[in-house]
Design an enzyme around this catalytic site. Structure first.
Site, PDB file in Angstrom:
ATOM      1  N   THR A 101       0.838  -1.189   0.000  1.00  0.00           N
ATOM      2  CA  THR A 101       0.000   0.000   0.000  1.00  0.00           C
ATOM      3  C   THR A 101       0.874   1.241   0.000  1.00  0.00           C
ATOM      4  O   THR A 101       1.897   1.292   0.692  1.00  0.00           O
ATOM      5  CB  THR A 101      -0.976   0.096   1.202  1.00  0.00           C
ATOM      6  OG1 THR A 101      -1.471   1.442   1.277  1.00  0.00           O
ATOM      7  CG2 THR A 101      -0.344  -0.209   2.538  1.00  0.00           C
ATOM      8  N   ASP A 143      -0.016   3.759   1.351  1.00  0.00           N
ATOM      9  CA  ASP A 143      -0.314   4.437   2.621  1.00  0.00           C
ATOM     10  C   ASP A 143       0.630   4.041   3.765  1.00  0.00           C
ATOM     11  O   ASP A 143       0.652   4.717   4.799  1.00  0.00           O
ATOM     12  CB  ASP A 143      -1.759   4.144   3.052  1.00  0.00           C
ATOM     13  CG  ASP A 143      -2.776   4.733   2.098  1.00  0.00           C
ATOM     14  OD1 ASP A 143      -2.431   5.684   1.386  1.00  0.00           O
ATOM     15  OD2 ASP A 143      -3.911   4.230   2.053  1.00  0.00           O
ATOM     16  N   GLN A 165      -0.365   9.560  -7.310  1.00  0.00           N
ATOM     17  CA  GLN A 165       0.538   8.957  -6.323  1.00  0.00           C
ATOM     18  C   GLN A 165       0.663   7.446  -6.465  1.00  0.00           C
ATOM     19  O   GLN A 165       1.578   6.833  -5.938  1.00  0.00           O
ATOM     20  CB  GLN A 165       0.025   9.244  -4.892  1.00  0.00           C
ATOM     21  CG  GLN A 165       0.142  10.679  -4.499  1.00  0.00           C
ATOM     22  CD  GLN A 165      -0.813  11.034  -3.361  1.00  0.00           C
ATOM     23  OE1 GLN A 165      -0.419  11.123  -2.209  1.00  0.00           O
ATOM     24  NE2 GLN A 165      -2.079  11.248  -3.682  1.00  0.00           N
TER      25      GLN A 165
HETATM   26  O1  F6P Z   1      -5.268   2.477  -0.014  1.00  0.00           O
HETATM   27  C1  F6P Z   1      -4.657   3.432  -0.809  1.00  0.00           C
HETATM   28  C2  F6P Z   1      -5.557   4.529  -1.197  1.00  0.00           C
HETATM   29  O2  F6P Z   1      -4.681   5.158  -2.052  1.00  0.00           O
HETATM   30  C3  F6P Z   1      -6.107   5.504  -0.160  1.00  0.00           C
HETATM   31  O3  F6P Z   1      -5.196   6.401   0.397  1.00  0.00           O
HETATM   32  C4  F6P Z   1      -7.217   6.169  -0.935  1.00  0.00           C
HETATM   33  O4  F6P Z   1      -8.191   6.780  -0.148  1.00  0.00           O
HETATM   34  C5  F6P Z   1      -7.781   5.011  -1.663  1.00  0.00           C
HETATM   35  O5  F6P Z   1      -6.695   4.132  -1.910  1.00  0.00           O
HETATM   36  C6  F6P Z   1      -8.530   5.348  -2.905  1.00  0.00           C
HETATM   37  O6  F6P Z   1      -8.716   4.222  -3.692  1.00  0.00           O
HETATM   38  P1  F6P Z   1      -9.754   4.110  -4.902  1.00  0.00           P
HETATM   39  O7  F6P Z   1      -9.959   5.454  -5.471  1.00  0.00           O
HETATM   40  O8  F6P Z   1      -9.088   3.168  -5.841  1.00  0.00           O
HETATM   41  O9  F6P Z   1     -10.994   3.538  -4.331  1.00  0.00           O
END
Ligand code: F6P
Length: 374
Positions: A135, A137, A283
């Site tokens: 991740t 994150d 990102q």
């Molecule tokens: O888990 C990573 C992440 O980038 C979070 O920080 C973000 O809120 C989320 O994924 C968004 O994911 P998606 O737009 O693919 O649902």
């Protein structure tokens, strides 16, 4: 185990730079070291549910080390225990049947907290598995690092550098919103790398008057611009997180909008013009950094060794620079947030960065002898 080792592989959750590097490392290690057969599932757990899989030969995983995305596809909404495609039904038994039908000895799942929680449940009903922490994150419990984080931080830091020159040219306050729903690792590390003046993270609800005070002090002090890095999950003390409307197909809440909310909150409190940039999925895209390529390769080859050694029900970890593993039961449904005694938080504050909290007490930081920057 059957005479030929057969291993399933999937990538789950939001994509992340380095996924292909792990797919390559797991597959090559198992093929070269154990003459294993690899079966790739398409689009994460969706592939196990909809019985979509294909053999991955050595040639299929060659030349993918530097590619962004995932050659297997991914999904952050397909949960076999509550499958949206069948009215939220529990289809885990047919998933297990498919696993046996394919003659698999184990499944390696590369994913974040959601993927690991599901993997833990599948393991409890009899599916042998190993997890690899992914991740941007960096918020998985048990590991100091997840791959993808370094790339995301590099992209965000580069964006802050670029925003700084335009902020300076126009004497503006620039807000940059990074990803990070419950954990502020990206905002903190990118903010430090980009010399942000203010860093706001979900773990420390901010005081808007304190944020405004720092901006005004810079205006008065002759520093004609201010850079604020804010994690998408940050919120004002006593306020709520900014959310996008509705949920995704898997029922997950979607964060977003704190940058604009902060701009609105500041607009009546400071003189400078404000602008907000939301970095979003940039990102998560593109080629991984060299650090993430090496970490992903180390994680993948270690996961392969764990499969060969039948160390199932565990996730690969990096702790104090050592590869190891942790039980999935300890990872499931938990998030690793930035601790208040984080050495990086201490470093940010020591160089004069505001975290939006009045009189944030540096004494809350741990013993100086034990400041490991992870
Ligand atoms: O888990 C990573 C992440 O980038 C979070 O920080 C973000 O809120 C989320 O994924 C968004 O994911 P998606 O737009 O693919 O649902």
């Amino acid at each position: 185990m059957s005479s030929v080792l057969r291993v399933g592989l999937l990538t789950g959750g939001g994509d992340c730079p380095g996924l292909n590097a792990v797919i390559r490392a797991v597959s090559k290690s198992l093929i070269l070291q154990h003459r294993a057969q690899i079966v790739g599932f398409e689009n994460g757990y969706e592939g196990l549910i909809k019985q979509r899989s294909r053999r991955l030969e050595y040639a299929d995983v060659s030349g993918i080390l530097t590619l962004g995305g995932t050659v297997l596809g991914t999904s952050n909404t397909a949960n076999p225990f509550r499958y949206y495609g069948r009215g939220d039904a529990d289809v885990s038994r047919s998933v297990l049947q498919y696993y046996h039908q394919l003659g698999l000895d184990a499944v390696v799942a590369i994913g974040g907290d959601g993927t690991m929680s599901i993997l833990h449940q599948l393991q409890e009903i009899g599916l042998q598995c190993v997890g690899v922490p992914k991740t941007i994150d960096n918020d998985l419990v048990g590991t100091d690092r997840t791959f993808g984080f370094d790339t995301a931080v590099s992209i965000a830091a580069d964006a802050i550098d670029r925003l700084q020159s335009t902020a300076q040219a126009h004497s503006r306050v620039m807000i940059i919103e990074t990803m990070g729903r419950h954990a502020g690792w990206i905002a903190l590390y990118a903010g430090v790398a980009g010399a942000s003046d203010i860093i706001l993270i979900p773990e420390l609800p901010y005081d808007i008057d304190e944020v405004a005070r720092v901006c005004r002090e810079r205006e008065i002090g002759g520093q004609n611009f201010t850079i604020i890095t804010v994690a998408e999950g940050a919120r004002a003390a006593g306020g709520d997180s900014a959310m996008l409307e509705g949920t995704d197909r898997g029922g997950n809440l979607r964060f977003g909008g704190i940058g604009h909310l902060l701009q609105e909150q500041l607009s009546t409190r400071i003189r400078s013009q404000l602008r907000t940039s939301i970095l979003g999925h940039v990102q998560r895209g593109g080629t991984p950094t060299a650090f993430d390529r090496t970490l992903a390769t180390a994680f993948g080859s270690y996961a392969a060794a764990m499969v060969a050694d039948k160390q199932f029900g565990r996730m690969v970890t990096l702790h104090n620079n050592q590869l190891g593993s942790i039980s999935l039961s300890e990872v499931a449904n938990r998030t690793r947030t930035v601790p208040v005694d984080s050495p990086m938080l201490a470093a940010a504050i020591a160089v004069g960065t505001s975290v939006g909290v009045k009189d944030f007490d540096l004494r809350m930081q741990g013993d100086i002898e034990t400041r490991a920057v992870t």
